[in-house]
Design a protein around this motif. Structure first.
Motif, short mmCIF file in Angstrom:
data_model
loop_
_atom_site.label_atom_id
_atom_site.label_comp_id
_atom_site.label_asym_id
_atom_site.label_seq_id
_atom_site.Cartn_x
_atom_site.Cartn_y
_atom_site.Cartn_z
N ASN A 135 0.83 -1.22 0.00
CA ASN A 135 0.00 0.00 0.00
C ASN A 135 0.86 1.26 0.00
OD1 ASN A 135 -2.41 -1.36 -0.07
ND2 ASN A 135 -2.73 -1.30 2.15
N LEU A 181 -1.02 4.22 -1.65
CA LEU A 181 -2.41 4.12 -1.20
C LEU A 181 -2.55 4.56 0.25
CD1 LEU A 181 -3.44 0.74 -2.85
CD2 LEU A 181 -4.11 3.03 -3.54
N ARG A 216 -0.35 7.69 -8.91
CA ARG A 216 -1.03 6.38 -8.98
C ARG A 216 -1.60 6.17 -10.37
NH1 ARG A 216 -3.18 7.43 -3.69
NH2 ARG A 216 -5.17 8.17 -4.51
N TYR A 223 -2.61 -1.66 -10.39
CA TYR A 223 -2.89 -2.52 -9.24
C TYR A 223 -3.65 -3.75 -9.67
CZ TYR A 223 -1.93 1.68 -6.53
OH TYR A 223 -1.35 2.77 -5.99
N PHE A 282 -5.64 -6.78 -7.48
CA PHE A 282 -6.00 -7.13 -6.10
C PHE A 282 -6.47 -8.58 -6.03
CE2 PHE A 282 -7.12 -2.71 -7.02
CZ PHE A 282 -6.33 -2.05 -6.10
N ASN A 304 -11.68 -6.55 -7.30
CA ASN A 304 -12.14 -5.16 -7.14
C ASN A 304 -12.62 -4.53 -8.43
OD1 ASN A 304 -11.57 -5.39 -4.48
ND2 ASN A 304 -9.77 -4.06 -4.49
N TYR A 355 -9.78 8.97 -15.70
CA TYR A 355 -9.17 9.89 -14.73
C TYR A 355 -7.90 10.52 -15.28
CZ TYR A 355 -12.52 8.15 -11.35
OH TYR A 355 -13.68 7.84 -10.70
N GLU A 407 -16.11 0.92 -3.46
CA GLU A 407 -15.95 1.28 -4.88
C GLU A 407 -15.12 2.56 -5.00
OE1 GLU A 407 -19.56 1.85 -7.30
OE2 GLU A 407 -18.39 3.40 -8.34
N VAL A 417 -11.52 1.78 -4.72
CA VAL A 417 -10.95 1.29 -5.99
C VAL A 417 -10.68 2.46 -6.93
CG1 VAL A 417 -11.40 -0.13 -8.02
CG2 VAL A 417 -12.13 -0.93 -5.78
N ARG A 418 -11.64 3.35 -7.02
CA ARG A 418 -11.47 4.50 -7.91
C ARG A 418 -10.27 5.34 -7.49
NH1 ARG A 418 -15.28 5.62 -11.61
NH2 ARG A 418 -17.19 4.39 -11.52
N ARG A 419 -10.14 5.52 -6.18
CA ARG A 419 -9.01 6.31 -5.67
C ARG A 419 -7.70 5.60 -6.02
NH1 ARG A 419 -7.77 10.40 -3.94
NH2 ARG A 419 -7.44 10.32 -1.69
N ALA A 420 -7.69 4.27 -5.86
CA ALA A 420 -6.47 3.51 -6.17
C ALA A 420 -6.12 3.63 -7.65
CB ALA A 420 -6.66 2.05 -5.80
N GLN A 477 -10.07 6.51 2.51
CA GLN A 477 -8.70 6.01 2.34
C GLN A 477 -8.77 4.72 1.54
OE1 GLN A 477 -5.78 7.28 3.10
NE2 GLN A 477 -6.70 9.13 3.95
N PRO A 478 -8.24 4.68 0.35
CA PRO A 478 -8.44 3.50 -0.51
C PRO A 478 -7.94 2.21 0.12
CG PRO A 478 -6.82 5.02 -1.44
CD PRO A 478 -7.46 5.71 -0.31
N ALA A 479 -6.84 2.29 0.84
CA ALA A 479 -6.22 1.06 1.34
C ALA A 479 -7.16 0.28 2.26
CB ALA A 479 -4.94 1.42 2.09
N TYR A 489 -10.27 -0.35 2.04
CA TYR A 489 -11.31 -1.15 1.40
C TYR A 489 -10.79 -2.15 0.37
CZ TYR A 489 -14.27 2.30 3.58
OH TYR A 489 -14.88 3.09 4.51
N LEU A 490 -9.56 -1.97 -0.09
CA LEU A 490 -9.11 -2.79 -1.21
C LEU A 490 -8.92 -4.25 -0.83
CD1 LEU A 490 -6.64 -0.25 -2.80
CD2 LEU A 490 -8.96 -0.83 -3.52
N LYS A 491 -8.44 -4.46 0.36
CA LYS A 491 -8.18 -5.83 0.80
C LYS A 491 -9.49 -6.53 1.18
CE LYS A 491 -4.96 -8.90 2.02
NZ LYS A 491 -3.91 -9.37 1.10
#
Lengths: 246, 437
Positions: A49, A54, A81, A87, A89, A93, A110, B341, B344-347, B429-431, B433-435
């Motif tokens: 992360n 992230l 990013r 990424y 996952f 996702n 984006y 979601e 994910v978008r932020r990531a 904070q994306p981290a 939710y990603l996991k």
């Protein structure tokens, strides 16, 4: 490509301080394929992360492509990013309301890529993962392996130089896991730098370079020189030496 | 990107239909009620003759002897006595002006085919038509000569002309007002006003008159007013002539003064008149007092828009605020459920600005839908006002400006409701939710 020097990450609650990473130092060179292993809760995902911008780190220094990440704003990190990192996952996702084509399109939108160019790139990436014919399907209409390939296509769409994969085969059966791994190897051969977190020792062995994280520290580092080998046959080096030595 | 956000909004609304419909209805009901009360308020408070409201003036004279009290803010009677109205009209000045009062007649054609109907009428001098810019369909106002020496003439409204003469040119024909025959000299368009600003005595939102006859008919036919008659001292009236010579106030008076100089000149004329009257034994007071208000001032002076109306509008906006609070709660639930979601978008490179914009656009789409539905509800509300209270019939309508204002207010309300949830979700904070996804 990526240099972490004494990076630390502390999760703080009212009463507890958890050191997720301690004095973590690592250099990843352009074009490398690194497998990160370690027991659950060791800090692998935290490392990934932080590497993927992230989440912020608490101490130390991290530079990616020559950019000091520590001083960047949230928006600047989002830009990096979007521009440099892809990424993959464990849970794929994918966005359930969007079809495959639109899922792959997300990072390109984006980035502000024009519609025509987006279309070319998306179809190219879907072709690469063998799913061009499923472009209009929704994620839930695909198998787990196919969904992960879509996620890989999405990661590739932005032509990232740095690909981060967190247990990319964790939810797949052996056959599909192998296919995904072959795809990652192909991507690596095309020039992308890959850092993959995995629990699977067999998959880890396929990566030219392994690192192990234990209790938030870089515990072991093994080179396989691109061919399967047992950990015992790898040259013994301390974590710090390995970082410096590359 | 904006169109993409709209596309995402529509998908999101479709994927959560119940919560979305609830939000649309919440904003629609809020907008519906707000626009209903705002429409009535808007119609009440709008300038009835914007291009001329500063030029048309209503004079008031303080006719009371020293110590007399009236219930107005400035202690001056609302209307004029007949004698003052006539004297001001006959004064040597060029300003268009006219006395006026509301009355009514039984209207018929003296034939068995057409039933007589009681119709409201206004007694005016010919200048009234030009002051208030009444458009003629046929004919013209009566002449000065006619109103002085041959006053049995009438200007009828379009609706009377349609009913009695099938909309044909009736100029030159005769109709009967009570038992007298009047020659029709003109047909004017029906007066479609929201506020009956030229005569607030019978209610500011009453219907207009359908007949106009010369003011000079009043003493000849002893025509009484259908409006208020007030006095400030005890008077014994012996017949109509004594009413005309009394100190009772029952006549309105309008004068057109286009410039400040003209207003000053007419003020001087009033003052000179009052001094003259004082010398004849009237206006027994230390300081002669008069007022000369234009239409805007006149409406304010008469409190056409009451405090109750303002409170009602305030309450309806408070209700809209309650709706906004409810929408805020629903949006929080909806947006926070979508945090994975967003992670994910932020990531994948979405900045906070992207996420904020996406959610604000979604809120705006909901607001716009609510605004449009709100217009329908407002129309139903206004229809309800019209059917339950005929007095507000002319007011309970929504003009173009309010039709445009409804979605604008809805957008603003939804924007306010969506601000906090959108801000909260863009800080995801994306981290985290990603996991776990």
């Amino acid at each position: 490509m990526l240099t972490m020097h004494n990076v630390g990450k502390i999760y703080q609650t009212d009463s507890v301080q958890t050191h997720a990473l301690r004095d973590f130092s690592l250099t990843v060179n352009e074009g490398e394929f690194i497998a990160v292993t370690g027991p659950s809760g060791s800090g692998k995902t935290t490392f990934l992360n932080i590497a993927g911008l992230l989440e912020p780190f608490t101490s130390g220094q991290y530079t990616l492509d020559g950019i000091d990440i520590g001083g960047l704003s949230d928006n600047q990190r989002a830009d990096i990013r979007n521009q440099k990192i892809g990424y993959i996952f464990q849970g794929f996702n994918l966005i359930p309301d969007l079809n495959i084509y639109e899922n792959v399109e997300v990072p390109l939108r984006y980035r502000g890529v024009p519609a025509k160019e987006r279309k070319v790139r998306i179809l190219e990436c879907l072709e690469q993962v063998g799913l061009a014919s499923r472009a209009r399907h929704l994620p839930q209409q695909l198998s787990g392996g196919q969904q992960q390939r879509v996620a890989i296509a999405r990661a590739l769409a932005g032509k990232p130089r740095f690909l981060l994969a967190d247990e990319p085969t964790g939810n797949l059966d052996t056959l599909m896991a192998r296919q995904v791994m072959e795809l990652l190897e192909e991507i690596n051969q095309n020039g992308a730098t890959i850092v993959m977190v995995t629990h699977d020792p067999e998959l880890a062995r396929r990566a030219p370079r392994n690192i192990q994280v234990v209790d938030g520290e870089l515990a072991d580092l093994t080179f396989y020189q691109g061919k399967p080998a047992t950990p015992a046959s790898a040259p013994e080096k301390s974590a710090h030496e390995s970082v410096v030595g590359g | 990107m904006f169109l993409h956000y709209i596309d995402l909004s529509i998908r999101s609304i479709k994927s959560t239909p119940v919560i979305s419909v609830l939000m649309v209805f919440a904003i629609a009901i809020g907008i519906g009620l707000t626009m209903t009360s705002l429409s009535v308020f808007h119609m009440m408070s709008m300038d009835p003759i914007p291009h001329k409201s500063q030029a048309i003036h209503f004079p008031q004279l303080n006719i009371m002897d020293e110590g007399g009290e009236w219930h107005t803010d400035d202690n001056i009677p609302y209307q004029l006595t007949y004698q003052d109205a006539i004297n001001l009209y006959n004064a040597d000045a060029d300003f268009p002006r006219s006395p006026s009062f509301r009355s009514g007649f039984s209207v018929h054609l003296n034939t068995p085919d057409v039933k007589p109907t009681m119709e409201p009428a206004r007694l005016v001098y010919q200048e009234f038509f030009s002051i208030f810019e009444r458009p003629f369909i046929f004919g013209a106002p009566w002449s000065k000569e006619e109103q002085q020496s041959k006053p049995y003439v009438v200007v009828i409204s379009e609706s009377i002309n349609n009913r009695l003469f099938n909309g044909q040119n009736s100029v030159g024909k005769s109709i009967y007002l009570d038992n007298k025959s009047y020659r029709i000299v003109g047909v004017v368009e029906d007066w479609d006003h929201h506020i009956k600003y030229y005569d607030l005595n019978n209610g500011a939102f009453n219907s207009p008159e359908k007949l106009y006859v010369p003011f000079s008919i009043a003493p000849l036919e002893e025509i009484g007013t259908w409006g208020n008659t007030n006095g400030w001292k005890h008077e014994t009236l012996n017949g109509y002539q004594s009413l005309l010579q009394s100190e009772l106030v029952w006549v309105q008076f309008w004068v057109q003064l286009n410039t400040a100089a003209e207003k000053e000149a007419f003020s001087a004329l009033i003052m000179a008149y009052m001094e003259d009257q004082q010398s004849k034994g009237r206006f027994n007071r230390d300081n002669l007092q008069y007022a000369l208000r234009n239409v805007t001032q006149w409406l304010k002076y008469n409190q056409v828009v009451s405090e109750d109306n303002r409170i009602l509008v305030g309450l309806s906006f408070m209700f809209l605020l309650v709706c906004v609070a409810n929408i805020l709660g629903l949006l929080l639930a909806k947006f926070l459920k979508r945090a994975p979601e967003v992670g994910v978008r932020r990531a994948l490179g979405a900045s906070k600005k992207h996420i904020f914009a996406q959610h604000i656009v979604e809120v705006s789409v909901i607001g716009l839908a609510g605004g449009i539905l709100g217009i329908v509800i407002a129309q139903l509300g206004l229809w309800g006002v019209r059917t339950t209270n005929r007095y507000y019939e002319a007011l309970a309508t929504m003009d173009v400006s309010l039709l445009l204002a409804a979605p604008t207010i809805a957008l603003m309300a939804s924007f306010i409701a969506g601000l906090y949830p959108a801000w909260l979700v863009c800080r995801t904070q994306p981290a985290i939710y990603l996991k776990s996804q």
